[in-house]
Scaffold this motif. Structure first.
Motif, short mmCIF file in Angstrom:
data_model
loop_
_atom_site.label_atom_id
_atom_site.label_comp_id
_atom_site.label_asym_id
_atom_site.label_seq_id
_atom_site.Cartn_x
_atom_site.Cartn_y
_atom_site.Cartn_z
N UNK A 55 26.32 -43.62 -51.46
CA UNK A 55 25.75 -42.54 -50.87
C UNK A 55 24.59 -42.39 -50.93
N UNK A 56 23.90 -41.41 -50.00
CA UNK A 56 22.39 -41.18 -50.00
C UNK A 56 22.21 -39.38 -50.20
N UNK A 57 21.22 -39.09 -50.72
CA UNK A 57 20.99 -37.77 -50.99
C UNK A 57 19.36 -37.66 -50.82
N UNK A 58 19.05 -36.54 -50.90
CA UNK A 58 17.43 -36.26 -50.65
C UNK A 58 16.85 -36.78 -51.90
N UNK A 59 15.51 -37.23 -51.48
CA UNK A 59 14.58 -37.62 -52.74
C UNK A 59 14.31 -36.14 -53.41
N UNK A 60 14.07 -36.23 -54.78
CA UNK A 60 13.88 -37.34 -55.75
C UNK A 60 15.18 -37.87 -56.41
N UNK A 61 16.26 -36.86 -55.92
CA UNK A 61 17.52 -37.36 -56.62
C UNK A 61 18.07 -38.62 -56.71
N UNK A 62 17.80 -39.11 -55.15
CA UNK A 62 17.86 -40.45 -54.71
C UNK A 62 16.55 -40.90 -54.17
N UNK A 63 16.26 -42.01 -54.67
CA UNK A 63 14.96 -42.75 -54.48
C UNK A 63 15.02 -43.36 -53.03
N UNK A 64 13.77 -43.38 -52.16
CA UNK A 64 13.87 -43.90 -50.99
C UNK A 64 13.52 -45.12 -51.15
N UNK A 65 12.58 -45.79 -52.05
CA UNK A 65 12.06 -46.96 -52.25
C UNK A 65 12.95 -48.12 -52.51
N UNK A 66 12.98 -49.29 -52.04
CA UNK A 66 13.92 -50.32 -52.67
C UNK A 66 13.55 -51.17 -53.78
N UNK A 67 12.15 -51.15 -54.02
CA UNK A 67 11.59 -51.67 -55.15
C UNK A 67 11.11 -50.85 -56.38
N UNK A 68 11.35 -51.31 -57.51
CA UNK A 68 11.05 -50.43 -58.71
C UNK A 68 9.70 -50.11 -58.66
N UNK A 69 8.84 -51.15 -58.35
CA UNK A 69 7.30 -50.70 -58.47
C UNK A 69 7.04 -49.38 -57.37
N UNK A 70 7.54 -49.73 -56.15
CA UNK A 70 7.36 -48.88 -55.05
C UNK A 70 7.94 -47.18 -55.47
#
Ligand SMILES: Cc1cc2nc3c(=O)[nH]c(=O)nc-3n(C[C@H](O)[C@H](O)[C@H](O)COP(=O)(O)OP(=O)(O)OC[C@H]3O[C@@H](n4cnc5c(N)ncnc54)[C@H](O)[C@@H]3O)c2cc1C
Length: 369
Positions: A100-115
């Motif tokens: 599932x998805x949730x609002x940032x920052x609880x869930x992160x938007x970026x797919x890469x660790x660096x971003x």
């Protein structure tokens, strides 16, 4: 005999299934991210950027034998998966675990660790500069976020607003009383039974002073606000109906063996686990991990030509661990005698101290930190 197991989604459930089956089958794990994300760490990753790398476990070290494809499923049918890149991955067994998805920052938007780390550092900077913080939503995420903020910045003003009349209504009143006591000690203001008459004029998670009015007529001025509500099931790629018909909530309907209901009956080689499913329980990583065990057992049995036997039944009582920073928190755990409220020290020991980093390091190898 064909033995390709395609796992769509490498969160708690998908990563655990892939890991459990890598010796038994040809495992292909599909996820747009470059690492497993221990979501439970995201709120501390915001308040302590030096700790943030601990919440990521690179897929390269997590799977030693399987194949990881960094892509997103756009359609699934009983024979395999079509990816955003146009690539087709054929499957003998399918495990859907897109969560599932949730609002940032609880869930992160970026797919890469660096971003993701860049995003967290930026939001940390904006939060650090804010004196007054407003959190919309007093569920586990909003409460935990408030606790993490107070742990780092005890003098910040933190207010949580929620239209619900009671905190965590499905849990024991003893736990709720303890929660209110700890929130008071931390100086966290809680406004229940009220919402805002209009959304804040600034963007969520971005610094900027605004004044909002509650439906009760109170004016709240804050320098940043966070959204802490609105879980959304990640099932867009199934809306074409080629595999299954989603429930009105967008979930995948499963049997006790966690097989998916297809349009013409149960799909014996297709499973779904975790937040994606319509299993009647709270959506939690702990349950996704238990689903993963059941599915790994069933696929192993299939591969060995044995009877499929493992079933999943939700626990009779809800459980929860809500740290309020690394030393405080409230929790409720199941026991043979019914639900037991646990003290802050136990919440801290089970979750608050490291937010499960140790447990996942044992299972999934070193973190990205
Ligand atoms: C702040 C916070 C704290 C939490 N703390 C706890 C806790 O203490 N204990 C607990 O039990 N639960 C906790 N939870 C809940 C827990 O995070 C979820 O229940 C859990 O993540 C669900 O796991 P999952 O395997 O179903 O999917 P997820 O962990 O959501 O993973 C899904 C994966 O699928 C991938 N994906 C999505 N769409 C696609 C696609 N189309 N193609 C390919 N891949 C895709 C995603 O990139 C992701 O990696 C917490 C949640 C939050 C937000």
């Amino acid at each position: 005999m064909s033995r390709t197991v395609v796992v769509v989604g490498g969160g708690y459930g998908g990563a655990a299934v892939a890991k459990a089956l890598q010796e038994e089958a040809d495992v292909v794990l599909i996820d747009p991210r470059d690492a497993f994300v221990n979501v439970a760490g995201s709120l501390r990753a915001l308040t302590r950027p030096d700790w943030a790398g601990n919440m990521f476990f690179p897929f390269d070290t997590l799977l030693t034998r399987g194949t990881v494809i960094r892509d997103r499923a756009v359609s699934v049918d009983p024979d395999g998966v079509t990816l955003a890149s146009g690539r087709r991955v054929a499957a003998d067994y399918l495990v859907l675990a897109t969560g599932s998805s949730y609002a940032y920052p609880a869930r992160l938007n970026a797919d890469s660790v660096d971003e993701a780390l860049d995003d967290l550092r930026q939001t940390h900077k904006e939060l650090a500069s804010a004196e007054r913080v407003l959190i919309l939503g007093a569920g586990p995420v909003g409460l935990e976020l408030a606790g993490e903020i107070k742990d780092v910045w005890p003098d910040k003003h933190v207010t949580i607003v929620d239209p619900a009349e009671r905190l965590l209504p499905d849990f024991e009143s003893e736990m709720r009383d303890d929660l209110h006591r700890q929130l008071d000690e931390l100086g966290i203001q809680v406004r229940l039974g009220t919402g805002l008459t209009a959304p804040p004029t600034t963007e969520a998670s971005r610094a900027g002073t605004f004044t909002a009015t509650t439906t009760g007529g109170e004016e709240i001025t804050a320098d940043i606000w966070f959204r802490a509500f609105g879980l959304r099931v990640n099932s867009d790629y199934l809306t074409d109906g080629r595999l299954t018909t989603l429930t009105p909530q967008g979930q995948v309907s499963v049997t006790e063996t966690l097989n998916v209901h297809g349009p013409d009956g149960i799909l014996g080689h297709v499973y779904a686990i975790g937040d994606l499913t319509d299993v009647a329980e709270d959506k939690m990583a702990a349950y996704a991990l238990r689903h993963a065990e059941v599915v790994a057992q069933n696929i192993t049995a299939h591969l060995r030509g044995e009877q499929v036997a493992a079933t999943y039944r939700p626990m009779p009582d809800p459980m929860i661990l809500i740290p309020l920073g690394s030393r405080r928190g409230v929790g409720q755990m199941p026991t043979p005698d019914g639900p037991a409220v646990i003290p802050a020290a136990t919440v801290s020991e089970y979750k608050g101290v490291d937010l499960f980093t140790g447990r996942f390091t044992e299972q999934f190898g070193p973190t990205a930190a």
